[in-house]
Design a protein around this motif. Sequence first.
Motif, mmCIF file in Angstrom:
data_model
loop_
_atom_site.group_PDB
_atom_site.id
_atom_site.type_symbol
_atom_site.label_atom_id
_atom_site.label_comp_id
_atom_site.label_asym_id
_atom_site.label_seq_id
_atom_site.Cartn_x
_atom_site.Cartn_y
_atom_site.Cartn_z
ATOM 1 N N LEU A 4 -38.557 -27.276 -7.279
ATOM 2 C CA LEU A 4 -37.464 -26.831 -6.431
ATOM 3 C C LEU A 4 -36.278 -26.423 -7.290
ATOM 4 O O LEU A 4 -35.937 -27.133 -8.251
ATOM 5 C CB LEU A 4 -37.039 -27.949 -5.477
ATOM 6 C CG LEU A 4 -38.136 -28.513 -4.576
ATOM 7 C CD1 LEU A 4 -37.614 -29.726 -3.801
ATOM 8 C CD2 LEU A 4 -38.652 -27.456 -3.621
ATOM 9 N N VAL A 5 -35.644 -25.322 -6.918
ATOM 10 C CA VAL A 5 -34.466 -24.856 -7.647
ATOM 11 C C VAL A 5 -33.371 -24.523 -6.642
ATOM 12 O O VAL A 5 -33.561 -23.677 -5.760
ATOM 13 C CB VAL A 5 -34.769 -23.620 -8.506
ATOM 14 C CG1 VAL A 5 -33.502 -23.136 -9.195
ATOM 15 C CG2 VAL A 5 -35.852 -23.943 -9.537
ATOM 16 N N GLU A 6 -32.233 -25.194 -6.793
ATOM 17 C CA GLU A 6 -31.081 -24.935 -5.935
ATOM 18 C C GLU A 6 -30.215 -23.840 -6.548
ATOM 19 O O GLU A 6 -30.127 -23.706 -7.772
ATOM 20 C CB GLU A 6 -30.225 -26.191 -5.753
ATOM 21 C CG GLU A 6 -30.955 -27.395 -5.202
ATOM 22 C CD GLU A 6 -31.493 -28.299 -6.284
ATOM 23 O OE1 GLU A 6 -31.736 -29.495 -6.000
ATOM 24 O OE2 GLU A 6 -31.683 -27.829 -7.422
ATOM 25 N N ALA A 24 -38.661 -22.726 -3.734
ATOM 26 C CA ALA A 24 -39.812 -23.496 -4.211
ATOM 27 C C ALA A 24 -40.777 -22.626 -4.996
ATOM 28 O O ALA A 24 -40.937 -21.430 -4.708
ATOM 29 C CB ALA A 24 -40.546 -24.128 -3.043
ATOM 30 N N SER A 25 -41.426 -23.239 -5.957
ATOM 31 C CA SER A 25 -42.499 -22.585 -6.694
ATOM 32 C C SER A 25 -43.574 -23.608 -6.984
ATOM 33 O O SER A 25 -43.347 -24.815 -6.867
ATOM 34 C CB SER A 25 -41.983 -21.971 -7.996
ATOM 35 O OG SER A 25 -41.461 -22.975 -8.836
ATOM 36 N N GLY A 26 -44.747 -23.120 -7.324
ATOM 37 C CA GLY A 26 -45.839 -24.020 -7.650
ATOM 38 C C GLY A 26 -46.631 -24.480 -6.444
ATOM 39 O O GLY A 26 -47.728 -24.999 -6.592
ATOM 40 N N SER A 27 -46.059 -24.330 -5.268
ATOM 41 C CA SER A 27 -46.747 -24.726 -4.040
ATOM 42 C C SER A 27 -45.967 -24.159 -2.872
ATOM 43 O O SER A 27 -44.797 -23.812 -3.008
ATOM 44 C CB SER A 27 -46.827 -26.243 -3.935
ATOM 45 O OG SER A 27 -47.462 -26.634 -2.731
ATOM 46 N N TYR A 95 -28.380 -31.510 -3.940
ATOM 47 C CA TYR A 95 -29.789 -31.479 -4.312
ATOM 48 C C TYR A 95 -30.653 -31.206 -3.087
ATOM 49 O O TYR A 95 -30.358 -31.700 -2.002
ATOM 50 C CB TYR A 95 -30.229 -32.836 -4.869
ATOM 51 C CG TYR A 95 -29.483 -33.308 -6.077
ATOM 52 C CD1 TYR A 95 -28.315 -34.054 -5.951
ATOM 53 C CD2 TYR A 95 -29.959 -33.047 -7.354
ATOM 54 C CE1 TYR A 95 -27.631 -34.511 -7.063
ATOM 55 C CE2 TYR A 95 -29.284 -33.503 -8.477
ATOM 56 C CZ TYR A 95 -28.119 -34.224 -8.322
ATOM 57 O OH TYR A 95 -27.455 -34.680 -9.441
ATOM 58 N N CYS A 96 -31.731 -30.450 -3.272
ATOM 59 C CA CYS A 96 -32.735 -30.390 -2.228
ATOM 60 C C CYS A 96 -33.950 -31.205 -2.684
ATOM 61 O O CYS A 96 -34.167 -31.409 -3.889
ATOM 62 C CB CYS A 96 -33.141 -28.964 -1.889
ATOM 63 S SG CYS A 96 -33.931 -28.029 -3.207
ATOM 64 N N PHE A 116 -40.231 -34.833 -4.383
ATOM 65 C CA PHE A 116 -39.891 -33.777 -5.339
ATOM 66 C C PHE A 116 -38.421 -33.419 -5.190
ATOM 67 O O PHE A 116 -37.927 -33.269 -4.066
ATOM 68 C CB PHE A 116 -40.753 -32.529 -5.100
ATOM 69 C CG PHE A 116 -42.224 -32.791 -5.177
ATOM 70 C CD1 PHE A 116 -42.966 -33.001 -4.028
ATOM 71 C CD2 PHE A 116 -42.859 -32.844 -6.402
ATOM 72 C CE1 PHE A 116 -44.326 -33.254 -4.091
ATOM 73 C CE2 PHE A 116 -44.218 -33.093 -6.477
ATOM 74 C CZ PHE A 116 -44.950 -33.305 -5.327
ATOM 75 N N TRP A 117 -37.756 -33.251 -6.339
ATOM 76 C CA TRP A 117 -36.321 -33.010 -6.339
ATOM 77 C C TRP A 117 -35.972 -31.833 -7.233
ATOM 78 O O TRP A 117 -36.607 -31.613 -8.273
ATOM 79 C CB TRP A 117 -35.583 -34.250 -6.872
ATOM 80 C CG TRP A 117 -35.643 -35.409 -5.951
ATOM 81 C CD1 TRP A 117 -36.672 -36.298 -5.799
ATOM 82 C CD2 TRP A 117 -34.636 -35.810 -5.035
ATOM 83 N NE1 TRP A 117 -36.365 -37.225 -4.843
ATOM 84 C CE2 TRP A 117 -35.124 -36.952 -4.350
ATOM 85 C CE3 TRP A 117 -33.380 -35.323 -4.706
ATOM 86 C CZ2 TRP A 117 -34.364 -37.606 -3.373
ATOM 87 C CZ3 TRP A 117 -32.640 -35.982 -3.737
ATOM 88 C CH2 TRP A 117 -33.127 -37.106 -3.086
ATOM 89 N N GLY A 118 -34.937 -31.080 -6.822
ATOM 90 C CA GLY A 118 -34.386 -30.056 -7.679
ATOM 91 C C GLY A 118 -33.379 -30.660 -8.640
ATOM 92 O O GLY A 118 -33.110 -31.871 -8.599
ATOM 93 N N GLN A 119 -32.812 -29.811 -9.483
ATOM 94 C CA GLN A 119 -31.855 -30.262 -10.498
ATOM 95 C C GLN A 119 -30.431 -30.334 -9.979
ATOM 96 O O GLN A 119 -29.560 -30.937 -10.624
ATOM 97 C CB GLN A 119 -31.917 -29.337 -11.716
ATOM 98 C CG GLN A 119 -33.240 -29.413 -12.456
ATOM 99 C CD GLN A 119 -33.513 -30.803 -12.979
ATOM 100 O OE1 GLN A 119 -32.703 -31.385 -13.690
ATOM 101 N NE2 GLN A 119 -34.663 -31.353 -12.619
ATOM 102 N N GLY A 120 -30.173 -29.716 -8.858
ATOM 103 C CA GLY A 120 -28.848 -29.804 -8.261
ATOM 104 C C GLY A 120 -27.981 -28.599 -8.554
ATOM 105 O O GLY A 120 -28.176 -27.887 -9.542
ATOM 106 N N THR A 121 -27.015 -28.366 -7.675
ATOM 107 C CA THR A 121 -26.024 -27.308 -7.855
ATOM 108 C C THR A 121 -24.660 -27.870 -7.472
ATOM 109 O O THR A 121 -24.520 -28.576 -6.483
ATOM 110 C CB THR A 121 -26.378 -26.060 -7.017
ATOM 111 O OG1 THR A 121 -25.453 -25.013 -7.309
ATOM 112 C CG2 THR A 121 -26.372 -26.345 -5.521
ATOM 113 N N GLN A 122 -23.661 -27.566 -8.286
ATOM 114 C CA GLN A 122 -22.326 -28.131 -8.094
ATOM 115 C C GLN A 122 -21.570 -27.361 -7.013
ATOM 116 O O GLN A 122 -21.515 -26.126 -7.049
ATOM 117 C CB GLN A 122 -21.539 -28.080 -9.395
ATOM 118 C CG GLN A 122 -20.099 -28.550 -9.281
ATOM 119 C CD GLN A 122 -19.995 -30.051 -9.069
ATOM 120 O OE1 GLN A 122 -20.652 -30.831 -9.741
ATOM 121 N NE2 GLN A 122 -19.145 -30.463 -8.125
#
Length: 127
Positions: A4-6, A24-27, A95-96, A116-122
């Motif tokens: 996951l990418v935010e 989302a990627s990979g699935s 985070y998503c 599953f967690w993304g890295q976050g966005t400020q």
Amino acid sequence: QLQLVESGGGLVQPGGSLRLSCAASGSTLDYYAIGWFRQAPGKEREGITCISIGGRTTILRNSVQDRFTISRDNAKNTVYLQMNSLKPEDTAVYYCAAARGSNSWWVSLAKNGFEFWGQGTQVTVSS
């Protein structure tokens, strides 16, 4: 493996709006409930909203009711968080996260339900 990418965070003035994306990627996201969480400095990570696998059920934290909206576009493998009427207290890393859920209506604001967690966005709300 689901990744996951935010995106979409930034600096906004009080009363402003932002739309965050969780790609989302990979699935495929089709089989996951998606939640948005946030963590302010020195505070615990808290769940703010979640959307079920089919998108029929959502849940919102009281503090963001009538201001935030979650939606999903499974064709784009993306979930969105529309944030309106932003306040300084909304400042946090957002985070998503994805959870398989027990059924297609399952939603939760509890961190431990999400795998599953993304890295976050400020997101910073300041004048």
